[in-house]
Design a protein around this motif. Structure first.
Motif, PDB file in Angstrom:
ATOM      1  N   VAL A  97       0.848  -1.204   0.000  1.00 48.45           N
ATOM      2  CA  VAL A  97       0.000   0.000   0.000  1.00 48.45           C
ATOM      3  C   VAL A  97       0.882   1.253   0.000  1.00 48.45           C
ATOM      4  O   VAL A  97       0.616   2.216  -0.740  1.00 48.45           O
ATOM      5  N   THR A  98       1.938   1.235   0.785  1.00 49.27           N
ATOM      6  CA  THR A  98       2.844   2.377   0.842  1.00 49.27           C
ATOM      7  C   THR A  98       3.553   2.583  -0.492  1.00 49.27           C
ATOM      8  O   THR A  98       3.671   3.719  -0.976  1.00 49.27           O
ATOM      9  N   ALA A  99       4.005   1.504  -1.108  1.00 52.04           N
ATOM     10  CA  ALA A  99       4.701   1.610  -2.396  1.00 52.04           C
ATOM     11  C   ALA A  99       3.747   2.093  -3.490  1.00 52.04           C
ATOM     12  O   ALA A  99       4.136   2.921  -4.331  1.00 52.04           O
ATOM     13  N   ILE A 100       2.508   1.625  -3.492  1.00 54.82           N
ATOM     14  CA  ILE A 100       1.531   2.089  -4.480  1.00 54.82           C
ATOM     15  C   ILE A 100       1.246   3.575  -4.277  1.00 54.82           C
ATOM     16  O   ILE A 100       1.186   4.349  -5.246  1.00 54.82           O
ATOM     17  N   THR A 101       1.097   3.987  -3.030  1.00 59.33           N
ATOM     18  CA  THR A 101       0.879   5.404  -2.731  1.00 59.33           C
ATOM     19  C   THR A 101       2.053   6.246  -3.218  1.00 59.33           C
ATOM     20  O   THR A 101       1.864   7.301  -3.841  1.00 59.33           O
ATOM     21  N   ALA A 102       3.275   5.782  -2.970  1.00 55.12           N
ATOM     22  CA  ALA A 102       4.463   6.500  -3.425  1.00 55.12           C
ATOM     23  C   ALA A 102       4.512   6.571  -4.946  1.00 55.12           C
ATOM     24  O   ALA A 102       4.873   7.610  -5.517  1.00 55.12           O
ATOM     25  N   ALA A 103       4.131   5.480  -5.604  1.00 55.89           N
ATOM     26  CA  ALA A 103       4.123   5.472  -7.065  1.00 55.89           C
ATOM     27  C   ALA A 103       3.108   6.482  -7.605  1.00 55.89           C
ATOM     28  O   ALA A 103       3.394   7.202  -8.575  1.00 55.89           O
ATOM     29  N   ILE A 104       1.959   6.575  -6.975  1.00 58.25           N
ATOM     30  CA  ILE A 104       0.945   7.546  -7.405  1.00 58.25           C
ATOM     31  C   ILE A 104       1.469   8.970  -7.215  1.00 58.25           C
ATOM     32  O   ILE A 104       1.312   9.826  -8.108  1.00 58.25           O
ATOM     33  N   ILE A 105       2.102   9.223  -6.087  1.00 57.84           N
ATOM     34  CA  ILE A 105       2.708  10.544  -5.862  1.00 57.84           C
ATOM     35  C   ILE A 105       3.722  10.841  -6.965  1.00 57.84           C
ATOM     36  O   ILE A 105       3.731  11.939  -7.539  1.00 57.84           O
ATOM     37  N   GLY A 106       4.565   9.868  -7.263  1.00 62.60           N
ATOM     38  CA  GLY A 106       5.563  10.053  -8.310  1.00 62.60           C
ATOM     39  C   GLY A 106       4.929  10.317  -9.667  1.00 62.60           C
ATOM     40  O   GLY A 106       5.386  11.194 -10.413  1.00 62.60           O
ATOM     41  N   LEU A 107       3.885   9.573  -9.994  1.00 63.59           N
ATOM     42  CA  LEU A 107       3.212   9.777 -11.278  1.00 63.59           C
ATOM     43  C   LEU A 107       2.577  11.167 -11.362  1.00 63.59           C
ATOM     44  O   LEU A 107       2.671  11.835 -12.404  1.00 63.59           O
ATOM     45  N   ILE A 108       1.950  11.596 -10.292  1.00 60.40           N
ATOM     46  CA  ILE A 108       1.328  12.931 -10.278  1.00 60.40           C
ATOM     47  C   ILE A 108       2.385  14.017 -10.503  1.00 60.40           C
ATOM     48  O   ILE A 108       2.139  15.002 -11.214  1.00 60.40           O
ATOM     49  N   ILE A 109       3.551  13.836  -9.936  1.00 60.33           N
ATOM     50  CA  ILE A 109       4.610  14.835 -10.077  1.00 60.33           C
ATOM     51  C   ILE A 109       5.319  14.729 -11.424  1.00 60.33           C
ATOM     52  O   ILE A 109       5.571  15.746 -12.088  1.00 60.33           O
ATOM     53  N   PHE A 110       5.637  13.506 -11.856  1.00 61.94           N
ATOM     54  CA  PHE A 110       6.502  13.354 -13.025  1.00 61.94           C
ATOM     55  C   PHE A 110       5.777  13.313 -14.365  1.00 61.94           C
ATOM     56  O   PHE A 110       6.349  13.730 -15.379  1.00 61.94           O
ATOM     57  N   ILE A 111       4.559  12.807 -14.435  1.00 65.84           N
ATOM     58  CA  ILE A 111       3.892  12.710 -15.735  1.00 65.84           C
ATOM     59  C   ILE A 111       3.769  14.071 -16.426  1.00 65.84           C
ATOM     60  O   ILE A 111       4.123  14.189 -17.601  1.00 65.84           O
TER      61      ILE A 111
END
Length: 119
Positions: A97-111
């Motif tokens: 859950v933590t890794a998925i949350t971090a990935a979503i944060i990363g996608l929101i910032i980097f996409i």
């Protein structure tokens, strides 16, 4: 003061153990390094860096806690037990859950940055 300083030694020992023995910890650490390089490349804002640093810290912390829980469960229940499995599975789910949350944060910032860079 000596106890305080020794506490850092114990903490670094725990980091060393996780790095040497846990493949997932190495994967998360490598991912953190790659994301940090990307953050420098795209010149993230301070607010974006704060989100990235928080996400990285949460994932590494979750992985460390998962490792500690797995070792503790193995210590108190060396034989296979259904409740021991549940404890380990739930701890692993917390990392997921933590890794998925971090990935979503990363996608929101980097996409948006990647799309802007590509155009």
């Amino acid at each position: 003061m000596g106890k305080f300083i020794r506490g850092f030694g114990y903490a670094f020992s725990g980091l060393g153990y996780a790095f040497k023995s846990q493949l997932n910890f190495k994967v998360h650490l490598l991912t953190a390094i790659l994301v940090s390089i990307a953050g420098c490349w795209f010149k993230l804002s301070i607010a974006e860096w704060l989100w990235i640093i928080a996400a990285i810290g949460m994932v590494l912390m979750a992985e460390l806690l998962n490792t500690a829980i797995e070792i503790l469960v193995d210590l108190v229940s060396p034989e296979i037990h259904p409740k021991a499995k549940i404890i380990k599975d739930v701890a692993a789910a917390a990392v997921l859950v933590t890794a998925i949350t971090a990935a979503i944060i990363g996608l929101i910032i980097f996409i948006p940055k990647i799309l802007n860079y590509a155009s």
